[in-house]
Design a protein around this motif. Sequence first.
Motif, short mmCIF file in Angstrom:
data_model
loop_
_atom_site.label_atom_id
_atom_site.label_comp_id
_atom_site.label_asym_id
_atom_site.label_seq_id
_atom_site.Cartn_x
_atom_site.Cartn_y
_atom_site.Cartn_z
N ASN A 7 0.83 -1.20 0.00
CA ASN A 7 0.00 0.00 0.00
C ASN A 7 0.86 1.25 0.00
OD1 ASN A 7 -2.47 1.49 0.20
ND2 ASN A 7 -2.00 1.79 2.36
N LYS A 8 1.93 1.25 0.78
CA LYS A 8 2.84 2.39 0.83
C LYS A 8 3.50 2.63 -0.52
CE LYS A 8 3.89 1.90 5.73
NZ LYS A 8 4.95 1.55 6.70
N ILE A 9 3.86 1.56 -1.19
CA ILE A 9 4.49 1.67 -2.51
C ILE A 9 3.51 2.26 -3.52
CG2 ILE A 9 5.45 0.36 -4.45
CD1 ILE A 9 6.59 -1.60 -2.31
N VAL A 10 2.29 1.72 -3.53
CA VAL A 10 1.27 2.20 -4.47
C VAL A 10 0.96 3.67 -4.18
CG1 VAL A 10 -1.16 1.95 -5.15
CG2 VAL A 10 0.27 -0.08 -4.87
N TYR A 11 0.81 4.02 -2.92
CA TYR A 11 0.51 5.40 -2.55
C TYR A 11 1.64 6.33 -2.99
CZ TYR A 11 -0.65 9.47 0.26
OH TYR A 11 -0.94 10.75 0.67
N GLY A 12 2.88 5.90 -2.80
CA GLY A 12 4.02 6.70 -3.22
C GLY A 12 4.03 6.94 -4.72
N CYS A 13 3.70 5.89 -5.46
CA CYS A 13 3.63 6.03 -6.92
C CYS A 13 2.54 7.02 -7.32
CB CYS A 13 3.36 4.67 -7.57
SG CYS A 13 4.75 3.54 -7.53
N LEU A 14 1.39 6.92 -6.70
CA LEU A 14 0.29 7.83 -7.03
C LEU A 14 0.63 9.27 -6.66
CD1 LEU A 14 -2.77 5.67 -5.98
CD2 LEU A 14 -2.02 6.21 -8.30
N GLU A 15 1.27 9.45 -5.52
CA GLU A 15 1.66 10.80 -5.09
C GLU A 15 2.65 11.44 -6.06
OE1 GLU A 15 1.05 12.94 -2.11
OE2 GLU A 15 -0.77 11.84 -2.56
N SER A 16 3.51 10.62 -6.66
CA SER A 16 4.51 11.17 -7.58
C SER A 16 4.03 11.17 -9.03
CB SER A 16 5.82 10.38 -7.45
OG SER A 16 5.63 9.04 -7.84
N GLY A 17 2.77 10.79 -9.25
CA GLY A 17 2.20 10.82 -10.59
C GLY A 17 2.54 9.63 -11.47
N GLN A 18 3.07 8.58 -10.89
CA GLN A 18 3.43 7.38 -11.64
C GLN A 18 2.27 6.38 -11.61
OE1 GLN A 18 6.89 6.33 -9.41
NE2 GLN A 18 8.26 7.56 -10.68
N VAL A 19 1.23 6.72 -12.32
CA VAL A 19 0.00 5.94 -12.28
C VAL A 19 0.20 4.54 -12.85
CG1 VAL A 19 -2.40 5.84 -13.06
CG2 VAL A 19 -1.40 8.03 -12.37
N GLU A 20 0.92 4.43 -13.94
CA GLU A 20 1.13 3.11 -14.55
C GLU A 20 1.92 2.19 -13.61
OE1 GLU A 20 -0.35 1.91 -17.27
OE2 GLU A 20 -1.38 3.85 -17.28
N ASP A 21 2.93 2.74 -12.93
CA ASP A 21 3.68 1.94 -11.96
C ASP A 21 2.78 1.53 -10.80
OD1 ASP A 21 5.99 2.09 -13.45
OD2 ASP A 21 6.84 3.75 -12.29
N ALA A 22 1.92 2.44 -10.36
CA ALA A 22 0.99 2.14 -9.27
C ALA A 22 0.07 0.99 -9.65
CB ALA A 22 0.17 3.38 -8.91
N LYS A 23 -0.38 0.96 -10.90
CA LYS A 23 -1.25 -0.13 -11.35
C LYS A 23 -0.53 -1.47 -11.28
CE LYS A 23 -3.99 2.59 -14.63
NZ LYS A 23 -4.29 2.77 -16.06
N ILE A 24 0.73 -1.48 -11.68
CA ILE A 24 1.52 -2.72 -11.65
C ILE A 24 1.69 -3.20 -10.22
CG2 ILE A 24 3.83 -3.67 -12.07
CD1 ILE A 24 3.95 -1.74 -14.53
N PHE A 25 2.06 -2.29 -9.32
CA PHE A 25 2.25 -2.66 -7.92
C PHE A 25 0.93 -3.06 -7.27
CE2 PHE A 25 6.17 0.05 -8.28
CZ PHE A 25 7.06 -1.01 -8.17
N LEU A 26 -0.15 -2.42 -7.66
CA LEU A 26 -1.45 -2.79 -7.12
C LEU A 26 -1.84 -4.20 -7.56
CD1 LEU A 26 -3.88 -1.96 -5.46
CD2 LEU A 26 -4.85 -0.91 -7.51
N ASP A 27 -1.57 -4.55 -8.81
CA ASP A 27 -1.81 -5.92 -9.28
C ASP A 27 -1.01 -6.92 -8.45
OD1 ASP A 27 -3.62 -5.25 -11.25
OD2 ASP A 27 -2.10 -5.15 -12.85
N GLN A 28 0.23 -6.59 -8.14
CA GLN A 28 1.06 -7.48 -7.34
C GLN A 28 0.52 -7.59 -5.92
OE1 GLN A 28 4.95 -5.76 -7.86
NE2 GLN A 28 5.31 -6.89 -9.76
N ALA A 29 0.04 -6.48 -5.38
CA ALA A 29 -0.54 -6.50 -4.03
C ALA A 29 -1.79 -7.36 -3.98
CB ALA A 29 -0.85 -5.08 -3.57
N ILE A 30 -2.61 -7.26 -5.02
CA ILE A 30 -3.83 -8.08 -5.07
C ILE A 30 -3.48 -9.55 -5.16
CG2 ILE A 30 -5.83 -8.64 -6.51
CD1 ILE A 30 -5.97 -5.59 -7.15
#
Length: 62
Positions: free
Chosen positions: A30-53
């Motif tokens: 969650n911290k990784i995904v949030y960090g990605c979203l905060e920095s505008g890296q939406v595509e990276d956040a999607k990848i990490f969210l898939d891994q978290a799921i």
Amino acid sequence: MNDIRLYSRVSTIRTSNSYKKKLAVLLEWNKIVYGCLESGQVEDAKIFLDQAIAEAEKPTKD
């Protein structure tokens, strides 16, 4: 985001160590995904969210 508090409905006495470890891992994702979203890296956040799921869907060893 820092002011959010999570309250579990499950008693800590009934929570096994494997669930606690799994929750800790998911919190890190969650911290990784949030960090990605905060920095505008939406595509990276999607990848990490898939891994978290995928991690969340793994059965726990109880």
